[in-house]
Design an enzyme around this catalytic site. Structure first.
Site, PDB file in Angstrom:
ATOM      1  N   HIS A 114     -29.777  13.749  -3.186  1.00 24.24           N
ATOM      2  CA  HIS A 114     -30.490  13.874  -3.841  1.00 24.24           C
ATOM      3  C   HIS A 114     -31.634  12.502  -2.304  1.00 24.24           C
ATOM      4  O   HIS A 114     -32.651  12.497  -2.374  1.00 24.24           O
ATOM      5  CB  HIS A 114     -30.970  13.666  -4.785  1.00 24.24           C
ATOM      6  CG  HIS A 114     -30.978  14.282  -5.701  1.00 24.24           C
ATOM      7  ND1 HIS A 114     -32.054  15.765  -6.231  1.00 24.24           N
ATOM      8  CD2 HIS A 114     -29.809  15.775  -6.022  1.00 24.24           C
ATOM      9  CE1 HIS A 114     -31.097  16.469  -6.880  1.00 24.24           C
ATOM     10  NE2 HIS A 114     -30.049  16.266  -6.502  1.00 24.24           N
ATOM     11  N   ASP A 139     -36.509   6.940   0.791  1.00 27.51           N
ATOM     12  CA  ASP A 139     -37.074   7.757  -0.323  1.00 27.51           C
ATOM     13  C   ASP A 139     -36.002   8.798   0.643  1.00 27.51           C
ATOM     14  O   ASP A 139     -36.727   9.889   1.322  1.00 27.51           O
ATOM     15  CB  ASP A 139     -38.266   7.421  -0.275  1.00 27.51           C
ATOM     16  CG  ASP A 139     -38.269   7.483  -2.126  1.00 27.51           C
ATOM     17  OD1 ASP A 139     -36.520   8.591  -2.857  1.00 27.51           O
ATOM     18  OD2 ASP A 139     -38.921   7.454  -2.741  1.00 27.51           O
TER      19      ASP A 139
HETATM   20  C1  GDG Z   1     -33.548  10.309  -6.608  1.00 23.95           C
HETATM   21  C2  GDG Z   1     -34.538  10.048  -5.260  1.00 23.95           C
HETATM   22  C3  GDG Z   1     -35.043  12.470  -5.051  1.00 23.95           C
HETATM   23  C4  GDG Z   1     -40.659   7.711 -13.207  1.00 23.95           C
HETATM   24  N1  GDG Z   1     -41.247   6.405 -13.409  1.00 23.95           N
HETATM   25  C5  GDG Z   1     -41.349   6.991 -15.323  1.00 23.95           C
HETATM   26  C6  GDG Z   1     -41.057   8.666 -14.959  1.00 23.95           C
HETATM   27  N2  GDG Z   1     -40.549   8.768 -13.204  1.00 23.95           N
HETATM   28  C7  GDG Z   1     -39.930  10.358 -13.268  1.00 23.95           C
HETATM   29  C8  GDG Z   1     -41.521  10.503 -12.220  1.00 23.95           C
HETATM   30  C9  GDG Z   1     -40.718  11.561 -11.264  1.00 23.95           C
HETATM   31  C10 GDG Z   1     -39.070  11.165 -11.612  1.00 23.95           C
HETATM   32  O1  GDG Z   1     -38.780   9.964 -12.461  1.00 23.95           O
HETATM   33  C11 GDG Z   1     -38.619  10.005  -9.679  1.00 23.95           C
HETATM   34  O2  GDG Z   1     -38.606  11.022  -9.359  1.00 23.95           O
HETATM   35  P1  GDG Z   1     -38.611  10.277  -8.059  1.00 23.95           P
HETATM   36  O3  GDG Z   1     -38.277  11.635  -6.476  1.00 23.95           O
HETATM   37  O4  GDG Z   1     -39.091   9.125  -7.436  1.00 23.95           O
HETATM   38  O5  GDG Z   1     -37.178   9.631  -7.443  1.00 23.95           O
HETATM   39  P2  GDG Z   1     -35.437   9.374  -7.541  1.00 23.95           P
HETATM   40  O6  GDG Z   1     -35.294   8.956  -9.282  1.00 23.95           O
HETATM   41  O7  GDG Z   1     -35.259   8.010  -7.086  1.00 23.95           O
HETATM   42  O8  GDG Z   1     -34.625   9.937  -7.678  1.00 23.95           O
HETATM   43  C12 GDG Z   1     -35.451  10.583  -5.081  1.00 23.95           C
HETATM   44  C13 GDG Z   1     -35.672  12.559  -6.174  1.00 23.95           C
HETATM   45  O9  GDG Z   1     -33.945  12.343  -6.723  1.00 23.95           O
HETATM   46  C14 GDG Z   1     -35.545  14.276  -6.394  1.00 23.95           C
HETATM   47  O10 GDG Z   1     -34.512  14.828  -5.304  1.00 23.95           O
HETATM   48  O11 GDG Z   1     -37.140  12.760  -5.031  1.00 23.95           O
HETATM   49  O12 GDG Z   1     -35.490  10.434  -3.905  1.00 23.95           O
HETATM   50  O13 GDG Z   1     -33.808   9.028  -4.596  1.00 23.95           O
HETATM   51  O14 GDG Z   1     -40.755  12.447 -11.553  1.00 23.95           O
HETATM   52  O15 GDG Z   1     -42.443  11.103 -12.902  1.00 23.95           O
HETATM   53  N3  GDG Z   1     -40.725   9.666 -16.044  1.00 23.95           N
HETATM   54  C15 GDG Z   1     -41.232   8.931 -17.073  1.00 23.95           C
HETATM   55  N4  GDG Z   1     -41.836   8.174 -17.558  1.00 23.95           N
HETATM   56  C16 GDG Z   1     -41.901   6.110 -16.498  1.00 23.95           C
HETATM   57  O16 GDG Z   1     -41.990   5.387 -16.626  1.00 23.95           O
HETATM   58  N5  GDG Z   1     -41.711   9.967 -17.924  1.00 23.95           N
END
Ligand code: GDG
Length: 491
Positions: A155, A358
């Site tokens: 990821h 990212d």
């Molecule tokens: C990895 C990779 C890749 C965030 N703050 C809150 C919250 N979130 C949710 C968002 C989104 C998720 O968390 C974050 O997604 P990301 O894609 O930014 O990334 P990572 O957690 O770093 O994960 C990343 C991902 O895997 C998938 O393959 O895209 O690059 O690092 O869904 O909405 N959700 C809630 N409260 C928050 O305060 N409920």
């Protein structure tokens, strides 16, 4: 029918998985469509010498989980996974703790997971392992005689080969990757970096077929950009009006939602916003940056540093530019309920997503999926987020260049409604076409084919393997049909 066995470091209760975001939702969505179970750590830390897996089935969904000991948590999770692999793969060699000696337990935990998973497998199960915590797991399963197709999806991004070669155990990591049938990555740039790394670390050979030979195994490497389910962020009739009543008058909200992680470029984002207020004073009082930064991995030192830096930056920008009736930055260091995300995205004129690096960044896709098609907001996106390879109609910026981000904010605020709609339509088309279903089904289908190719070449036990092959062929046919169907949804 082939069962899908999903393996990830952290298994989330099925009732809560949809609320989790990120990797949890991606796995949950795939298991909703495909029978199987989810295996991994339950998030608990228990002092037992022999932690064993627990199987729970709720509403037809099965999870098989086990705890970690405190030493596992320290060395395998906080240590090798998050203080070596995470920084190195994000090209932050300066933050990697190579000398700490975490590697032995990292492999040990992977070997234990493999020992506990192997007896649960059936001959035609397909095993899909997720993320950097579990690189050695296929190799450990193969040592136990598991011949099923095993795939890996990373990821996070893959930094330049030069960075990965700095890992003292880089050859072991490269050989462990070589034990998979298929490695799925988020972007073409990650695919290039991984091939380069395998060539330079263990003399991997790129074959005319496009596959890679590592020692005596061959593997496929492909790009499968992870997606969201846009329906989770869609608005129904009447919901729009209720929301309009809550909007913040003439002030345009710029929204940021990022885990509090040094890869997300938060200090640079705050500084760029300060620069924007300095360079374009006419916009003071008419914008506010609302930054949600939920806590994460707080026991890793580098994460404590960034928390203090952000608090100080937010304080100094608010102190310098704020007025009695206007606070330039709302900085909220808490998790917000997932049910509130859609409305927050929808009522924000700008989505400001500026990670330094990212894997994908699902927030960028969620922001687009939440917009009002008639009056959409503008996504400002880092060129170094995996999502930028797909979402080229966003306002793309260099997250290291404060001036570029500041200009990007001005461009977004001044963009005509017609241009906003035009960009939104193109971005939304991509988000829908490359959604969570398309990701899960295209990867699963490619994994079946890769496993099939290995089994066809394998000299091992012909009658049993022959039967497994037949079953895989039937499953591949069925799955290709499923994948075509799901790729059409939303296009
Ligand atoms: C990895 C990779 C890749 C965030 N703050 C809150 C919250 N979130 C949710 C968002 C989104 C998720 O968390 C974050 O997604 P990301 O894609 O930014 O990334 P990572 O957690 O770093 O994960 C990343 C991902 O895997 C998938 O393959 O895209 O690059 O690092 O869904 O909405 N959700 C809630 N409260 C928050 O305060 N409920």
């Amino acid at each position: 029918m082939a069962r899908l066995v999903m393996v990830s470091n952290r298994v989330i209760d099925f009732n809560a998985a949809q609320q989790a975001g990120g990797v949890g939702v991606a796995i949950y969505n795939t298991l909703e469509r495909q029978s199987g179970f989810w295996f991994g750590w339950d998030g608990q830390i228990e002092e037992t010498d022999q932690p064993g897996p627990k199987s729970i089935t709720v509403g037809g969904h099965t999870t098989v989980t086990e705890p970690l000991t405190a030493a596992d948590y320290n060395d395998y999770y906080l240590g090798y996974s998050n203080s070596v692999l995470w920084p190195v793969f994000h090209n932050r060699l300066d933050l990697a703790q190579f000398e700490a000696g975490y590697y032995a337990r990292y492999v040990e935990v992977n070997a234990r997971f493999a020992r506990h998973l192997a007896p649960l497998l059936k001959p035609d199960d397909v095993i899909w392992i997720h993320d950097y915590h579990l690189v050695p797991m296929a190799r450990e399963l193969r040592k136990l005689g598991v011949e099923n197709p095993i795939g890996f999806f990373l990821h996070i991004p893959i930094g330049p080969a030069q960075s990965l070669l700095a890992i003292p155990e880089n050859k072991e990591i490269a050989r462990a990757l070589g034990a998979y049938d298929l490695i799925g990555l988020q972007t073409q740039s990650d695919v290039r970096n991984l091939i380069d790394f395998l060539q330079r670390s263990v003399y991997g050979r790129l074959l005319p077929s496009g596959r890679i030979r590592v020692d005596d195994t061959e593997l496929d490497i492909g790009c499968f950009p992870v997606g969201i389910d846009p329906k989770d962020f869609a608005f129904g009739p009447g919901e729009e009006e209720a929301l309009a009543a809550n909007e913040a008058g003439d002030i345009h909200r710029i929204i940021g939602i990022d885990r509090l992680d040094y890869t997300k470029g938060l200090p640079q984002k705050f500084k760029a916003y300060g620069k924007f207020l300095e360079d374009f004073p006419e916009y003071r009082r008419s914008v506010v940056l609302s930054q949600f930064a939920p806590p994460t991995r707080e026991s890793v030192e580098a994460y404590a540093d960034i928390k203090a830096e952000l608090e100080s930056l937010a304080g100094s920008i608010n102190g310098r530019y704020g007025e009695l009736d206007w606070v330039p930055i709302n900085y909220i260091h808490r998790t917000i309920p997932r049910s509130e995300l859609r409305d927050i995205y929808r009522t924000s004129r700008i989505g400001l997503v500026t990670p330094l690096m990212d894997g994908m960044n699902l927030v960028a896709k969620e922001y687009i999926a939440s917009q009002n098609p008639v009056d959409p907001g503008v996504l400002i996106l880092s060129k170094f987020a995996g999502a930028a390879e797909q979402l080229s109609d966003a306002v793309l910026v260099n997250p290291y260049d404060l001036n570029d981000i500041s200009q990007g904010i001005k461009t977004a605020l001044e963009m005509s409604p017609a241009e906003r709609r035009q960009r939104y339509q193109k971005l939304m088309k991509t988000v829908c076409k490359s959604d969570a279903d398309a990701w899960g089904s295209s990867y699963f289908s490619a994994l079946l084919k890769a496993g099939q190719r290995r089994i066809a070449r394998s000299p091992k036990s012909p009658p049993e393997m022959g039967k497994a092959l037949e079953r895989l062929q039937r499953a591949t046919k069925k799955n290709t049909t499923d994948s075509r169907l799901s790729a059409n949804v939303g296009t």
